[in-house]
Design an enzyme around this catalytic site. Structure first.
Site, mmCIF file in Angstrom:
data_model
loop_
_atom_site.group_PDB
_atom_site.id
_atom_site.type_symbol
_atom_site.label_atom_id
_atom_site.label_comp_id
_atom_site.label_asym_id
_atom_site.label_seq_id
_atom_site.Cartn_x
_atom_site.Cartn_y
_atom_site.Cartn_z
ATOM 1 N N GLU A 204 10.487 16.882 14.132
ATOM 2 C CA GLU A 204 10.883 16.641 12.750
ATOM 3 C C GLU A 204 10.123 17.607 11.847
ATOM 4 O OE1 GLU A 204 9.591 12.965 10.788
ATOM 5 O OE2 GLU A 204 11.683 12.752 10.191
ATOM 6 N N LYS B 208 0.887 -1.184 0.000
ATOM 7 C CA LYS B 208 0.000 0.000 0.000
ATOM 8 C C LYS B 208 0.919 1.226 0.000
ATOM 9 C CE LYS B 208 -1.720 3.056 1.887
ATOM 10 N NZ LYS B 208 -1.528 4.485 1.425
ATOM 11 N N GLY C 261 -4.810 1.540 4.106
ATOM 12 C CA GLY C 261 -3.657 1.232 4.958
ATOM 13 C C GLY C 261 -4.092 0.564 6.248
ATOM 14 N N GLY D 122 -4.433 6.189 3.579
ATOM 15 C CA GLY D 122 -3.877 5.519 4.755
ATOM 16 C C GLY D 122 -4.937 5.046 5.737
ATOM 17 N N PRO D 123 -5.819 5.951 6.201
ATOM 18 C CA PRO D 123 -6.791 5.540 7.210
ATOM 19 C C PRO D 123 -7.830 4.535 6.692
ATOM 20 C CG PRO D 123 -6.546 7.930 7.149
ATOM 21 C CD PRO D 123 -5.833 7.398 5.946
ATOM 22 N N GLU E 179 9.805 1.963 10.585
ATOM 23 C CA GLU E 179 10.849 2.952 10.269
ATOM 24 C C GLU E 179 10.177 4.306 10.366
ATOM 25 O OE1 GLU E 179 13.981 2.457 9.638
ATOM 26 O OE2 GLU E 179 13.988 0.277 9.409
ATOM 27 N N CYS F 138 14.149 11.262 6.068
ATOM 28 C CA CYS F 138 13.992 11.006 7.502
ATOM 29 C C CYS F 138 15.324 10.981 8.228
ATOM 30 C CB CYS F 138 13.244 9.712 7.724
ATOM 31 S SG CYS F 138 13.904 8.402 6.712
ATOM 32 N N GLY G 72 -4.488 3.573 -2.229
ATOM 33 C CA GLY G 72 -5.607 4.050 -1.408
ATOM 34 C C GLY G 72 -5.142 4.929 -0.275
HETATM 35 P P1 NAD Z 1 2.426 8.882 7.097
HETATM 36 O O1 NAD Z 1 2.715 8.168 8.369
HETATM 37 O O2 NAD Z 1 1.312 9.825 7.061
HETATM 38 O O3 NAD Z 1 2.142 7.836 5.921
HETATM 39 C C1 NAD Z 1 2.977 6.744 5.620
HETATM 40 C C2 NAD Z 1 2.142 5.645 5.007
HETATM 41 O O4 NAD Z 1 1.189 5.186 5.968
HETATM 42 C C3 NAD Z 1 1.333 6.079 3.786
HETATM 43 O O5 NAD Z 1 1.265 5.021 2.863
HETATM 44 C C4 NAD Z 1 -0.054 6.332 4.387
HETATM 45 O O6 NAD Z 1 -1.076 6.185 3.453
HETATM 46 C C5 NAD Z 1 -0.116 5.250 5.441
HETATM 47 N N1 NAD Z 1 -1.054 5.503 6.537
HETATM 48 C C6 NAD Z 1 -1.490 6.703 7.019
HETATM 49 N N2 NAD Z 1 -2.369 6.517 8.011
HETATM 50 C C7 NAD Z 1 -2.490 5.171 8.198
HETATM 51 C C8 NAD Z 1 -3.228 4.352 9.080
HETATM 52 N N3 NAD Z 1 -4.053 4.869 10.018
HETATM 53 N N4 NAD Z 1 -3.092 3.009 8.994
HETATM 54 C C9 NAD Z 1 -2.274 2.456 8.079
HETATM 55 N N5 NAD Z 1 -1.561 3.177 7.204
HETATM 56 C C10 NAD Z 1 -1.651 4.527 7.257
HETATM 57 O O7 NAD Z 1 3.810 9.552 6.702
HETATM 58 P P2 NAD Z 1 4.159 10.402 5.412
HETATM 59 O O8 NAD Z 1 3.599 11.770 5.607
HETATM 60 O O9 NAD Z 1 3.808 9.667 4.186
HETATM 61 O O10 NAD Z 1 5.753 10.433 5.506
HETATM 62 C C11 NAD Z 1 6.454 11.374 6.251
HETATM 63 C C12 NAD Z 1 6.947 10.778 7.555
HETATM 64 O O11 NAD Z 1 7.572 9.507 7.344
HETATM 65 C C13 NAD Z 1 7.990 11.597 8.216
HETATM 66 O O12 NAD Z 1 7.707 11.719 9.582
HETATM 67 C C14 NAD Z 1 9.291 10.805 8.028
HETATM 68 O O13 NAD Z 1 10.288 10.961 8.967
HETATM 69 C C15 NAD Z 1 8.826 9.427 8.007
HETATM 70 N N6 NAD Z 1 9.756 8.602 7.231
HETATM 71 C C16 NAD Z 1 10.562 7.730 7.889
HETATM 72 C C17 NAD Z 1 11.471 6.963 7.184
HETATM 73 C C18 NAD Z 1 12.389 5.981 7.865
HETATM 74 O O14 NAD Z 1 13.000 5.172 7.195
HETATM 75 N N7 NAD Z 1 12.521 6.003 9.143
HETATM 76 C C19 NAD Z 1 11.517 7.073 5.813
HETATM 77 C C20 NAD Z 1 10.673 7.975 5.171
HETATM 78 C C21 NAD Z 1 9.780 8.727 5.900
#
Ligand code: NAD
Length: 462
Positions: free
Chosen positions: A369, A170, A207, A203-204, A245, A279, A201
């Protein structure tokens, strides 16, 4: 832009269960470039069933044969380098040269590393009177963010497939087109039907349905700490494996013996690259009080040089969020020495490369962050002070240490509570484990450590 209007499930593009779509927007000019289906729990369920049905045969495929498929996948991705890089630039906004070299070049390298590891990894070992087998965990839910859209996918799917797991992917809603090209490449490479499935799709909705699905054995998530915490809780309640991550607030520690100009210039480039949406970016620069003003001047000049070369942020929400942090930095008393909150262009989600001096450890911009092109420069008095400041956030993903002698930098790096440290500008290593201490996450990606996340052990006694 070319987009599929269905989901890739069980080896074919199939119509989505619902009719809702997600608009894909080019952040450089704010134009809608494509629409993809917004998956529902029904799509997720079909994908998980396909992954489960494909699991026994894929798990039983000899590791070397799985490695050969991953080699073909690497070749398919490399063969489409320009097409994928153009798509990443269109939906994420990173400059084309960066998309080619890093956004696609790095995952091609990682896919290749797993083609080799699958063949070479010791899936079986003798321990006294036992034989210990490393077996695939099962069906993997891979939930990825937008910042390195292809890399984040490959860093999960390649080791999962090498281990003998099957996957439901996803991807982030901002960058689904890159994910569709990845599914096409997997198909072309001969990944068997059901071994990789893609559901686009929100996230909420999609995902969450995937993370909660009873047919999933392991959830591998990369994204924000807020969502990761929630996914970890859901997985914990179901006694399901989870790899997270999450975010970072890494320190770039410049010791007095270092080559100051080099350390500052590389440090600024590290933060501004990908518009700060990395990140592991070293967003806090720590400089000894005796060299502080010189470092600030160098950093401001380096940031000013970026000017027009920086891409936009991924969407309007991120742009607002980052500009809000810059305003907060000013309000809390930090000294703005480059950039600022004003949007540098009328169109597109751009933010100016920004540098703050006189940042103190407790300020919001030193703790949270930002995920944008914003560098904070902090002052330390001695080495213990530097360690305290560097370790003084909830995160622990990456970092850098610069010193005249490597041994001095290594000794300092060993005191950092963080998963990765680059010594005097050390190069990226696709085999080195990547992941966080503290709230930056659970588990490791890349190399053999990344592969072991997708394995469980069974021992037979004789
Ligand atoms: P996000 O957490 O909003 O989304 C990440 C993924 O999770 C997306 O595919 C999203 O659709 C999904 N998602 C959102 N809500 C969900 C839920 N309730 N249940 C299941 N899935 C859900 O993050 P983002 O805005 O896409 O990315 C930015 C963040 O990610 C930053 O905080 C960054 O530091 C972090 N990041 C971390 C790493 C790492 O390797 N540690 C790498 C890249 C990004």
């Amino acid at each position: 832009m070319k987009a599929h209007d269905g989901m890739y499930i069980d080896g074919a593009w199939r119509p989505a269960a619902g009719t809702d779509t997600i608009e894909v927007v080019n952040p450089a000019d704010e134009q809608v470039i494509a629409r993809v289906p917004a998956g529902t729990a029904e799509d997720v369920d079909a994908a998980v069933r396909a992954a489960r049905a494909a699991l026994p045969a894929w798990a039983a495929t000899p590791p070397a044969a799985r490695g050969a498929v991953l080699g073909a996948l690497r070749d398919a991705l490399a063969g489409r380098l320009d097409e994928i890089a153009g798509t990443v630039t269109a939906e994420l906004g990173s400059p084309l040269a960066f998309s080619q070299k890093v956004q696609v070049g790095m995952p091609v390298m990682v896919a290749g590393s797993y083609a080799e590891l699958a063949a070479a990894y010791p899936f079986e070992e003798k321990v006294g009177n036992s034989t210990v087998y490393q077996e695939p965990v099962g069906v993997v839910a891979a939930i990825t963010p937008w910042n390195y859209p292809l890399h984040q996918i490959v860093a999960k799917v390649a080791p999962a497939l090498a281990a003998g797991c099957t996957v439901v992917l996803k991807p982030a809603e901002d960058t689904p087109l890159t994910a569709q090209l990845f599914a096409e490449a997997a198909h072309e490479a001969g990944v068997p039907a059901g071994v990789l499935n893609l559901v686009t799709g929100l996230g909420p909705v999609a995902g969450q349905a995937l993370a909660e699905h009873a047919g999933v054995d392991l959830v591998s998530f990369t994204g924000s700490t807020a969502v990761g915490r929630r996914i970890g809780a859901t997985a914990g309640a179901a006694v399901k494996r989870v790899a997270l991550e999450l975010g970072g607030k890494s320190a770039n520690v410049i010791l007095p013996s270092a080559d100051l100009a080099k350390a500052v210039n590389v440090g600024v480039a590290n933060v501004m690259s990908n518009s700060g949406q990395t990140c592991s970016a070293w967003t806090r620069m720590l400089v000894h009080t005796s060299q502080y003003e010189e470092a600030v001047e160098l950093a401001a000049a380096a940031a000013a040089k970026y000017g027009d070369r920086i891409g936009p942020l991924v969407n309007a929400g991120q742009q607002e969020r980052v500009r809000g942090y810059i305003e907060k930095g000013i309000a809390e008393g930090a000294r703005l020495v480059a950039g600022g909150p004003e949007a540098p262009r009328e169109r597109g989600y751009y933010v100016s490369p920004t540098v703050f001096a006189d940042v103190t450890p407790e300020m919001t911009i030193a703790q949270e962050e930002i995920f944008g092109p914003v560098l904070s420069i902090l002052r330390y008095e001695d080495e213990d002070d530097a360690v305290r400041i560097a370790n003084g956030t909830v995160y622990g993903l990456a970092g850098a240490v610069w010193a005249g002698e490597e041994a001095e930098a290594v000794a300092f790096a060993r005191r950092l509570e963080t998963g990765q440290v680059d010594i005097n500008g050390g190069r990226f290593n696709p085999l080195a484990p990547f992941g966080g201490y503290k709230q930056s996450g659970v588990g490791r990606e890349l190399g053999a450590h990344g592969l072991s996340e997708y394995l469980q052990t069974k021992s037979l006694q004789f």
